[in-house]
Motif scaffolding. Structure first.
Motif, PDB file in Angstrom:
ATOM      1  N   VAL A  24       0.858  -1.188   0.000  1.00  0.00           N
ATOM      2  CA  VAL A  24       0.000   0.000   0.000  1.00  0.00           C
ATOM      3  C   VAL A  24       0.893   1.236   0.000  1.00  0.00           C
ATOM      4  CG1 VAL A  24      -1.802   1.268   1.203  1.00  0.00           C
ATOM      5  CG2 VAL A  24      -1.823  -1.234   1.222  1.00  0.00           C
ATOM      6  N   ILE A  25       0.709   2.088  -0.999  1.00  0.00           N
ATOM      7  CA  ILE A  25       1.533   3.284  -1.168  1.00  0.00           C
ATOM      8  C   ILE A  25       0.763   4.503  -0.659  1.00  0.00           C
ATOM      9  CG2 ILE A  25       2.960   4.590  -2.763  1.00  0.00           C
ATOM     10  CD1 ILE A  25       3.591   1.571  -2.616  1.00  0.00           C
ATOM     11  N   THR A  26       1.384   5.256   0.231  1.00  0.00           N
ATOM     12  CA  THR A  26       0.802   6.503   0.738  1.00  0.00           C
ATOM     13  C   THR A  26       1.869   7.586   0.680  1.00  0.00           C
ATOM     14  OG1 THR A  26       1.389   5.913   3.013  1.00  0.00           O
ATOM     15  CG2 THR A  26      -0.842   5.362   2.269  1.00  0.00           C
ATOM     16  N   ALA A  27       1.417   8.849   0.615  1.00  0.00           N
ATOM     17  CA  ALA A  27       2.357   9.960   0.524  1.00  0.00           C
ATOM     18  C   ALA A  27       1.773  11.189   1.218  1.00  0.00           C
ATOM     19  CB  ALA A  27       2.680  10.273  -0.938  1.00  0.00           C
ATOM     20  N   LYS A  28       2.665  12.139   1.487  1.00  0.00           N
ATOM     21  CA  LYS A  28       2.263  13.432   2.029  1.00  0.00           C
ATOM     22  C   LYS A  28       2.964  14.532   1.250  1.00  0.00           C
ATOM     23  CE  LYS A  28       1.045  12.196   6.795  1.00  0.00           C
ATOM     24  NZ  LYS A  28      -0.382  12.508   6.580  1.00  0.00           N
ATOM     25  N   VAL A  29       2.200  15.572   0.932  1.00  0.00           N
ATOM     26  CA  VAL A  29       2.734  16.735   0.224  1.00  0.00           C
ATOM     27  C   VAL A  29       2.309  17.991   0.974  1.00  0.00           C
ATOM     28  CG1 VAL A  29       2.743  15.557  -2.009  1.00  0.00           C
ATOM     29  CG2 VAL A  29       0.717  16.835  -1.290  1.00  0.00           C
ATOM     30  N   LYS A  30       2.935  19.129   0.645  1.00  0.00           N
ATOM     31  CA  LYS A  30       2.624  20.356   1.377  1.00  0.00           C
ATOM     32  C   LYS A  30       2.821  21.582   0.492  1.00  0.00           C
ATOM     33  CE  LYS A  30       3.540  22.536   5.866  1.00  0.00           C
ATOM     34  NZ  LYS A  30       4.358  22.469   7.110  1.00  0.00           N
ATOM     35  N   ARG A  43       1.357  13.094  -8.673  1.00  0.00           N
ATOM     36  CA  ARG A  43       1.550  11.834  -9.410  1.00  0.00           C
ATOM     37  C   ARG A  43       2.410  10.869  -8.594  1.00  0.00           C
ATOM     38  NH1 ARG A  43       4.020  12.942 -15.015  1.00  0.00           N
ATOM     39  NH2 ARG A  43       1.852  13.558 -15.466  1.00  0.00           N
ATOM     40  N   ILE A  44       1.983   9.610  -8.555  1.00  0.00           N
ATOM     41  CA  ILE A  44       2.773   8.549  -7.927  1.00  0.00           C
ATOM     42  C   ILE A  44       3.220   7.591  -9.021  1.00  0.00           C
ATOM     43  CG2 ILE A  44       2.721   6.567  -6.359  1.00  0.00           C
ATOM     44  CD1 ILE A  44       0.888   8.123  -4.547  1.00  0.00           C
ATOM     45  N   THR A  45       4.510   7.262  -9.013  1.00  0.00           N
ATOM     46  CA  THR A  45       5.047   6.350 -10.030  1.00  0.00           C
ATOM     47  C   THR A  45       5.752   5.174  -9.373  1.00  0.00           C
ATOM     48  OG1 THR A  45       7.202   7.458 -10.181  1.00  0.00           O
ATOM     49  CG2 THR A  45       5.435   8.308 -11.593  1.00  0.00           C
ATOM     50  N   ASP A  48       9.191   4.783 -12.612  1.00  0.00           N
ATOM     51  CA  ASP A  48       8.949   5.817 -13.624  1.00  0.00           C
ATOM     52  C   ASP A  48       7.666   5.600 -14.413  1.00  0.00           C
ATOM     53  OD1 ASP A  48       9.974   8.307 -14.445  1.00  0.00           O
ATOM     54  OD2 ASP A  48      10.687   7.451 -16.339  1.00  0.00           O
ATOM     55  N   LYS A  49       6.823   4.642 -14.005  1.00  0.00           N
ATOM     56  CA  LYS A  49       5.521   4.435 -14.641  1.00  0.00           C
ATOM     57  C   LYS A  49       4.427   4.935 -13.701  1.00  0.00           C
ATOM     58  CE  LYS A  49       6.876   0.432 -17.423  1.00  0.00           C
ATOM     59  NZ  LYS A  49       6.596  -1.004 -17.738  1.00  0.00           N
ATOM     60  N   THR A  50       3.538   5.738 -14.227  1.00  0.00           N
ATOM     61  CA  THR A  50       2.472   6.315 -13.402  1.00  0.00           C
ATOM     62  C   THR A  50       1.505   5.226 -12.945  1.00  0.00           C
ATOM     63  OG1 THR A  50       2.611   8.431 -14.561  1.00  0.00           O
ATOM     64  CG2 THR A  50       0.593   7.981 -13.324  1.00  0.00           C
ATOM     65  N   GLN A  84       5.371  12.990  -6.871  1.00  0.00           N
ATOM     66  CA  GLN A  84       5.804  14.264  -7.434  1.00  0.00           C
ATOM     67  C   GLN A  84       4.634  15.230  -7.459  1.00  0.00           C
ATOM     68  OE1 GLN A  84       7.767  13.974 -11.222  1.00  0.00           O
ATOM     69  NE2 GLN A  84       8.286  16.145 -11.289  1.00  0.00           N
ATOM     70  N   VAL A  85       4.883  16.420  -6.911  1.00  0.00           N
ATOM     71  CA  VAL A  85       3.874  17.484  -6.921  1.00  0.00           C
ATOM     72  C   VAL A  85       4.079  18.336  -8.162  1.00  0.00           C
ATOM     73  CG1 VAL A  85       2.800  19.314  -5.567  1.00  0.00           C
ATOM     74  CG2 VAL A  85       4.107  17.537  -4.411  1.00  0.00           C
ATOM     75  N   ASP A  86       2.985  18.628  -8.847  1.00  0.00           N
ATOM     76  CA  ASP A  86       3.018  19.473 -10.040  1.00  0.00           C
ATOM     77  C   ASP A  86       4.031  18.971 -11.064  1.00  0.00           C
ATOM     78  OD1 ASP A  86       2.335  21.604 -11.713  1.00  0.00           O
ATOM     79  OD2 ASP A  86       3.895  22.901 -10.858  1.00  0.00           O
ATOM     80  N   PRO A  87       3.891  17.723 -11.535  1.00  0.00           N
ATOM     81  CA  PRO A  87       4.863  17.174 -12.486  1.00  0.00           C
ATOM     82  C   PRO A  87       4.835  17.851 -13.852  1.00  0.00           C
ATOM     83  CG  PRO A  87       2.994  15.695 -12.245  1.00  0.00           C
ATOM     84  CD  PRO A  87       2.816  16.756 -11.214  1.00  0.00           C
ATOM     85  N   VAL A  88       3.774  18.595 -14.151  1.00  0.00           N
ATOM     86  CA  VAL A  88       3.678  19.245 -15.468  1.00  0.00           C
ATOM     87  C   VAL A  88       3.953  20.742 -15.379  1.00  0.00           C
ATOM     88  CG1 VAL A  88       2.157  17.521 -16.479  1.00  0.00           C
ATOM     89  CG2 VAL A  88       1.168  19.392 -15.159  1.00  0.00           C
ATOM     90  N   ASN A  89       4.482  21.200 -14.227  1.00  0.00           N
ATOM     91  CA  ASN A  89       4.955  22.583 -14.080  1.00  0.00           C
ATOM     92  C   ASN A  89       3.862  23.623 -14.319  1.00  0.00           C
ATOM     93  OD1 ASN A  89       7.629  21.521 -13.749  1.00  0.00           O
ATOM     94  ND2 ASN A  89       7.734  21.324 -15.985  1.00  0.00           N
ATOM     95  N   GLU A  90       2.732  23.462 -13.673  1.00  0.00           N
ATOM     96  CA  GLU A  90       1.635  24.421 -13.815  1.00  0.00           C
ATOM     97  C   GLU A  90       1.710  25.558 -12.785  1.00  0.00           C
ATOM     98  OE1 GLU A  90      -1.874  21.479 -15.504  1.00  0.00           O
ATOM     99  OE2 GLU A  90      -1.542  21.580 -13.329  1.00  0.00           O
ATOM    100  N   VAL A  91       2.420  25.316 -11.700  1.00  0.00           N
ATOM    101  CA  VAL A  91       2.490  26.289 -10.610  1.00  0.00           C
ATOM    102  C   VAL A  91       3.868  26.946 -10.602  1.00  0.00           C
ATOM    103  CG1 VAL A  91       2.317  26.640  -8.121  1.00  0.00           C
ATOM    104  CG2 VAL A  91       0.867  24.923  -9.250  1.00  0.00           C
TER     105      VAL A  91
END
Length: 354
Positions: A24-30, A43-45, A48-50, A84-91
């Motif tokens: 079970v994969i869990t994460a925290k971002v801020k 995104r969780i990979t 390197d696969k989403t 990874q937070v904001d992997p497509v560089n929107e922010v």
């Protein structure tokens, strides 16, 4: 206003699973800023696969949980899990280098282990494993502070070298005309040394039936794990972490066989020097010995049977490294030649004590 999106952590529970089982994969971002951020992509990979992607509102200065995500281990090996937070560089992020975090999950396949199949026929043996791990990192900052990401696949390996030595002490010459107390260790050498020379044998690997011998095992474990993490811009690539080690107490075992290859017994060896990595030495545990006159000694020996006839007997040494990445195992094979009986030697005759 400045915004810094941070991938705080990612965890795989459990972090070691049998092939076909689930972690079970869990994460925290801020979001470190004074403003809330709306619908930020996360995104969780796995390698390197989403495996999971979601958009979440990220309130200012409050941790946000991501997951849980069920991941099934279908391939044996170590797998790199990243969030990874904001992997497509929107922010517009002041520090995109901390937008990613990594952890590892190992998938293994259970096997029998400890069998004689595949055991080296010599006194030395080497086991190794190798694996390739992906690291995601920023390799360049383009126009308008836009980070460009890429993935590097890095090769790692580990090695376990094992060498064994039997020592009957019969290579120490004795003088029958002038016996000494120390002759008790090599009192058959008067006959064994010339016999060994005639048969191109090492006299310290020849003994009388009923005599004892020492066993010394030297192991060396090494790995280059995470010595080659790509740096990238602002040291973006995040180490997966974890430590791999070599054999620990209880993982070096000697197995004894008679002339016909029948198993007799096994003894766990004791580590007498060294540690879990690098070079270590293992020996038989100390046991009490008793002479015919009642004298007692403590020594690291195993005894042959006084009724054995001439010929070779076998000692196999199995060394596992459960703390290694590949749970590697090395096995050596040693031959001990029986030549004559303890009763052939009259000086300092010693009784069997086991």
């Amino acid at each position: 206003m400045p915004v810094d999106l941070i991938a705080q952590s990612i965890n795989a529970t459990p972090s070691r699973i049998e092939k076909g089982n689930m972690s079970v994969i869990t994460a925290k971002v801020k979001n470190v800023s004074i403003e809330d951020q709306k619908q930020v992509m996360i995104r969780i990979t796995a390698d390197d696969k989403t495996i999971y992607e979601v958009r979440k509102d990220m309130p200012a200065n409050k941790p946000v949980s991501v997951g849980p995500v069920n991941w099934t281990g279908r391939q044996i090996g170590l797998h790199n899990m990243t969030v990874q937070v904001d992997p497509v560089n929107e922010v517009p992020d002041t520090n995109p280098g901390n937008n990613i975090a990594s952890t590892g999950c190992t998938v293994y396949q259970r096997n029998g282990g400890g069998s004689s199949s595949g055991c080296s026929t010599s006194k030395t043996s080497t086991a190794k494993s190798s694996w390739t791990i992906p690291y995601r990192y920023i390799y360049e900052i383009a126009e308008v502070n836009r980070p460009l990401w890429k993935t590097a696949w890095v090769d790692y390996s580990e090695h376990l070298n094992v060498s064994t030595q039997i020592n009957t002490k019969q290579g120490i010459a004795t003088d029958q005309a002038h016996p000494k107390e120390s002759d008790r260790e090599s009192r058959g050498s008067w006959a064994i040394i010339p016999y060994a020379k005639q048969n191109s044998l090492n006299p310290n690997e020849v003994t009388r039936a009923g005599y004892g011998y020492e066993l010394k095992v030297t192991t060396n474990y090494s790995t280059d794990w995470e010595t080659k993490v790509p740096r990238g811009f602002n040291e973006t690539a995040r180490p997966i972490g974890g430590t791999y080690i070599g054999p620990t107490p209880g993982e070096a075992i000697a197995k004894f066989y008679d002339r016909n290859g029948n198993f007799i017994n096994s003894i766990k060896l004791e580590r007498t020097s060294g540690g879990n990595t690098g070079t270590a030495v293992w020996e038989l545990p100390k046991r009490e010995g008793v002479f015919l006159d009642g004298t007692k000694v403590w020594e690291r020996k195993v005894y042959t049977d006084k009724d054995w006839s001439d010929g070779d007997v076998t000692v196999k040494v199995y060394v596992t490294a459960e703390g290694s990445k590949g749970h590697i195992e090395a096995c050596t094979t040693n031959k001990l030649r029986i030549f004559g009986s303890m009763f052939d030697d009259t000086q300092n005759v010693r009784g069997r004590n086991f």
